[in-house]
Design a protein around this motif. Structure first.
Motif, PDB file in Angstrom:
ATOM      1  N   ASP A  90       0.820  -1.200   0.000  1.00  0.00           N
ATOM      2  CA  ASP A  90       0.000   0.000   0.000  1.00  0.00           C
ATOM      3  C   ASP A  90       0.865   1.267   0.000  1.00  0.00           C
ATOM      4  N   ALA A  91       0.178   2.397   0.153  1.00  0.00           N
ATOM      5  CA  ALA A  91       0.882   3.686   0.053  1.00  0.00           C
ATOM      6  C   ALA A  91       1.920   3.866   1.151  1.00  0.00           C
ATOM      7  N   HIS A  92       1.602   3.356   2.357  1.00  0.00           N
ATOM      8  CA  HIS A  92       2.591   3.490   3.440  1.00  0.00           C
ATOM      9  C   HIS A  92       3.840   2.687   3.115  1.00  0.00           C
ATOM     10  N   HIS A  93       3.657   1.507   2.578  1.00  0.00           N
ATOM     11  CA  HIS A  93       4.821   0.696   2.189  1.00  0.00           C
ATOM     12  C   HIS A  93       5.647   1.434   1.134  1.00  0.00           C
ATOM     13  N   ALA A  94       4.958   2.114   0.219  1.00  0.00           N
ATOM     14  CA  ALA A  94       5.667   2.811  -0.862  1.00  0.00           C
ATOM     15  C   ALA A  94       6.467   3.993  -0.318  1.00  0.00           C
ATOM     16  N   ARG A  95       5.884   4.691   0.654  1.00  0.00           N
ATOM     17  CA  ARG A  95       6.597   5.868   1.197  1.00  0.00           C
ATOM     18  C   ARG A  95       7.661   5.474   2.209  1.00  0.00           C
ATOM     19  N   TYR A  96       7.436   4.344   2.873  1.00  0.00           N
ATOM     20  CA  TYR A  96       8.386   3.912   3.906  1.00  0.00           C
ATOM     21  C   TYR A  96       8.742   2.442   3.678  1.00  0.00           C
ATOM     22  N   PRO A  97       9.467   2.149   2.592  1.00  0.00           N
ATOM     23  CA  PRO A  97       9.695   0.747   2.224  1.00  0.00           C
ATOM     24  C   PRO A  97      10.633   0.018   3.177  1.00  0.00           C
ATOM     25  N   PHE A  98      11.234   0.768   4.104  1.00  0.00           N
ATOM     26  CA  PHE A  98      12.114   0.150   5.099  1.00  0.00           C
ATOM     27  C   PHE A  98      11.321  -0.299   6.330  1.00  0.00           C
ATOM     28  N   PHE A  99       9.999  -0.050   6.365  1.00  0.00           N
ATOM     29  CA  PHE A  99       9.180  -0.541   7.476  1.00  0.00           C
ATOM     30  C   PHE A  99       9.116  -2.068   7.412  1.00  0.00           C
ATOM     31  N   GLU A 100       9.007  -2.657   8.593  1.00  0.00           N
ATOM     32  CA  GLU A 100       8.922  -4.120   8.665  1.00  0.00           C
ATOM     33  C   GLU A 100       7.712  -4.627   7.863  1.00  0.00           C
ATOM     34  N   SER A 101       6.605  -3.889   7.932  1.00  0.00           N
ATOM     35  CA  SER A 101       5.397  -4.341   7.220  1.00  0.00           C
ATOM     36  C   SER A 101       5.616  -4.350   5.711  1.00  0.00           C
ATOM     37  N   ALA A 102       6.436  -3.445   5.211  1.00  0.00           N
ATOM     38  CA  ALA A 102       6.731  -3.431   3.766  1.00  0.00           C
ATOM     39  C   ALA A 102       7.570  -4.647   3.398  1.00  0.00           C
ATOM     40  N   ARG A 103       8.543  -4.939   4.245  1.00  0.00           N
ATOM     41  CA  ARG A 103       9.392  -6.105   3.982  1.00  0.00           C
ATOM     42  C   ARG A 103       8.539  -7.377   3.954  1.00  0.00           C
ATOM     43  N   GLN A 104       7.590  -7.443   4.906  1.00  0.00           N
ATOM     44  CA  GLN A 104       6.711  -8.619   4.947  1.00  0.00           C
ATOM     45  C   GLN A 104       5.836  -8.687   3.700  1.00  0.00           C
ATOM     46  N   ALA A 105       5.334  -7.519   3.278  1.00  0.00           N
ATOM     47  CA  ALA A 105       4.455  -7.505   2.100  1.00  0.00           C
ATOM     48  C   ALA A 105       5.197  -7.992   0.864  1.00  0.00           C
ATOM     49  N   VAL A 106       6.461  -7.597   0.746  1.00  0.00           N
ATOM     50  CA  VAL A 106       7.258  -8.066  -0.399  1.00  0.00           C
ATOM     51  C   VAL A 106       7.450  -9.578  -0.297  1.00  0.00           C
ATOM     52  N   GLY A 107       7.728 -10.053   0.927  1.00  0.00           N
ATOM     53  CA  GLY A 107       7.919 -11.493   1.117  1.00  0.00           C
ATOM     54  C   GLY A 107       6.647 -12.265   0.797  1.00  0.00           C
ATOM     55  N   GLU A 108       5.502 -11.750   1.284  1.00  0.00           N
ATOM     56  CA  GLU A 108       4.235 -12.468   1.060  1.00  0.00           C
ATOM     57  C   GLU A 108       3.829 -12.461  -0.407  1.00  0.00           C
ATOM     58  N   ALA A 109       4.263 -11.432  -1.134  1.00  0.00           N
ATOM     59  CA  ALA A 109       3.910 -11.363  -2.565  1.00  0.00           C
ATOM     60  C   ALA A 109       4.754 -12.337  -3.391  1.00  0.00           C
ATOM     61  N   GLY A 110       5.714 -12.988  -2.750  1.00  0.00           N
ATOM     62  CA  GLY A 110       6.525 -13.981  -3.453  1.00  0.00           C
ATOM     63  C   GLY A 110       7.351 -13.379  -4.578  1.00  0.00           C
ATOM     64  N   VAL A 111       7.800 -12.151  -4.395  1.00  0.00           N
ATOM     65  CA  VAL A 111       8.549 -11.477  -5.455  1.00  0.00           C
ATOM     66  C   VAL A 111       9.949 -12.084  -5.576  1.00  0.00           C
ATOM     67  N   ASP A 112      10.357 -12.361  -6.784  1.00  0.00           N
ATOM     68  CA  ASP A 112      11.696 -12.897  -7.026  1.00  0.00           C
ATOM     69  C   ASP A 112      12.547 -11.798  -7.677  1.00  0.00           C
ATOM     70  N   LEU A 113      13.520 -11.285  -6.910  1.00  0.00           N
ATOM     71  CA  LEU A 113      14.330 -10.165  -7.407  1.00  0.00           C
ATOM     72  C   LEU A 113      15.067 -10.512  -8.697  1.00  0.00           C
ATOM     73  N   VAL A 114      15.555 -11.739  -8.786  1.00  0.00           N
ATOM     74  CA  VAL A 114      16.307 -12.140  -9.982  1.00  0.00           C
ATOM     75  C   VAL A 114      15.429 -12.001 -11.221  1.00  0.00           C
ATOM     76  N   THR A 115      14.183 -12.463 -11.093  1.00  0.00           N
ATOM     77  CA  THR A 115      13.261 -12.382 -12.238  1.00  0.00           C
ATOM     78  C   THR A 115      12.956 -10.929 -12.574  1.00  0.00           C
ATOM     79  N   LEU A 116      12.705 -10.121 -11.532  1.00  0.00           N
ATOM     80  CA  LEU A 116      12.412  -8.699 -11.772  1.00  0.00           C
ATOM     81  C   LEU A 116      13.552  -8.046 -12.561  1.00  0.00           C
ATOM     82  N   ILE A 117      14.770  -8.333 -12.123  1.00  0.00           N
ATOM     83  CA  ILE A 117      15.935  -7.699 -12.748  1.00  0.00           C
ATOM     84  C   ILE A 117      16.113  -8.213 -14.167  1.00  0.00           C
ATOM     85  N   ARG A 118      15.991  -9.524 -14.345  1.00  0.00           N
ATOM     86  CA  ARG A 118      16.179 -10.102 -15.687  1.00  0.00           C
ATOM     87  C   ARG A 118      15.140  -9.573 -16.669  1.00  0.00           C
TER      88      ARG A 118
END
Ligand code: SF4
Length: 335
Positions: free
Chosen positions: A2-30
């Motif tokens: 959400d917007a809070h995660h976008a403005r404060y991506p270093f918050f623990e909740s943002a880190r969790q949201a990225v983890g729960e979304a199953g984002v793969d950094l390698v794929t994003l970069i490739r």
């Protein structure tokens, strides 16, 4: 995400949201996801302008903004420039500080939507439960009490923050609300710097090589005189004279880019934090805070083209037409 995660991506909740979304950094970069370009902008702006705000004409959505943060952490770990990690963390913290003030003081919503963040939520985020309102009420207090251990842990260097200058009672230090925001900025800086630089595996570093080169080129293009035998404000270029005047004024505040330009310029002249703070005065608290942390020209000051891009090339004069960098102007004016 959400917007809070976008403005404060270093918050623990943002880190969790990225983890729960199953984002793969390698794929994003490739796949060249837009978060890679925004991550590059995030790091580059942090290192050349002292802010991680997006360019106003290139806004990305909340998800891309959140994902740009872990990519920026990878990028800054790969950039070969002195002080890059420290400068990046400080710039993330400066931008967060400005956003906190917007939301706490003005109740301003993010352009990405969502409710304004509350101070209590941020205190909980950084486990600062030991900060309490000094009057014991919930109604817009102007002073807070901070446990002395927390205070000593987060207070920046500088005479104003020395414990002997503070009211201390029963293990609690009284701070103003503005000072509490400075302590929060410090907490953000610590959080961002934690774990950096990362050890980046080749499968991630290789596809990012061109992006890293782009950031390094932006840092390396600035050529300018590097040593001066004296500080003479009368020889400052018009941009720095104007920024200095604004910093000293009670009525105007500096943009993050203006603050970074002035502080890094003073550092390049060989001034330390104490000298810079004395020259600037303390009207602009954020600038005094940045100057306090000045480390002898660690961060390269922006070139004229960067100053123009960030709207801090102010009142250029005839000499400006002959130079490319504010320090070049200063060197010529000193002769
Ligand atoms: S041209 Fe350069 S030195 Fe002159 S005012 Fe603009 S940024 Fe400053």
């Amino acid at each position: 995400m959400d917007a809070h995660h976008a403005r404060y991506p270093f918050f623990e909740s943002a880190r969790q949201a990225v983890g729960e979304a199953g984002v793969d950094l390698v794929t994003l970069i490739r796949e060249g996801h837009p978060a890679v370009e925004r991550g590059r902008e995030r790091v580059q702006r942090a290192l050349v302008a002292g802010t991680v705000e997006q360019a106003s004409d290139q806004r990305v959505d909340a998800r891309t903004e959140v994902l740009s943060y872990p990519i920026a952490r990878v990028l800054v770990s790969l950039v070969d420039a002195p002080g890059a990690v420290e400068k990046y963390a400080a710039s993330e913290a400066t931008t967060a500080h400005e956003r906190f003030v917007e939301e706490f003081e003005r109740g301003r919503q993010s352009t990405l939507g969502g409710d304004p963040l509350t101070l209590d939520a941020v205190l909980r985020e950084f486990d600062l439960a030991s900060v309490v309102r000094s009057d014991g009420t919930d109604t817009d207090p102007t002073e807070y009490r901070v446990a002395v251990g927390t205070y000593l842990d987060l207070a920046p260097a500088g005479d104003d923050w020395r414990l002997v200058t503070r009211e201390l009672a029963d293990g609690w230090v009284t701070v103003t609300r503005r000072e509490l925001y400075d302590l929060l900025e410090r907490a953000v800086e610590r959080r961002v710097a934690d774990g950096l630089p990362l050890t980046v595996p080749e499968e991630i570093a290789d596809p990012l090589a061109a992006v890293v080169s782009e950031v390094e080129s932006a840092l390396a293009t600035a050529t300018y005189p590097r040593s001066f035998d004296r500080v003479d404000p009368g020889s400052f270029p018009p941009c720095m004279q104007a920024l200095l005047d604004r910093a000293r004024s009670d009525e105007e505040s500096l943009s993050a880019a203006g603050r970074f330009a002035l502080v890094s310029f003073l550092g390049a002249l060989g001034m330390d934090g104490e000298a810079a703070t004395t020259l600037v005065g303390s009207a602009d608290e954020s600038l005094a805070y940045a100057a306090d942390r000045l480390d002898g020209g660690l961060y390269p000051p922006p070139s004229c083209s960067t100053m123009q891009a960030y709207d801090v090339c102010i009142d250029p004069d005839d000499r400006c037409a002959t130079i490319d960098h504010p320090l070049e102007y200063y060197a010529e004016a000193l002769e």
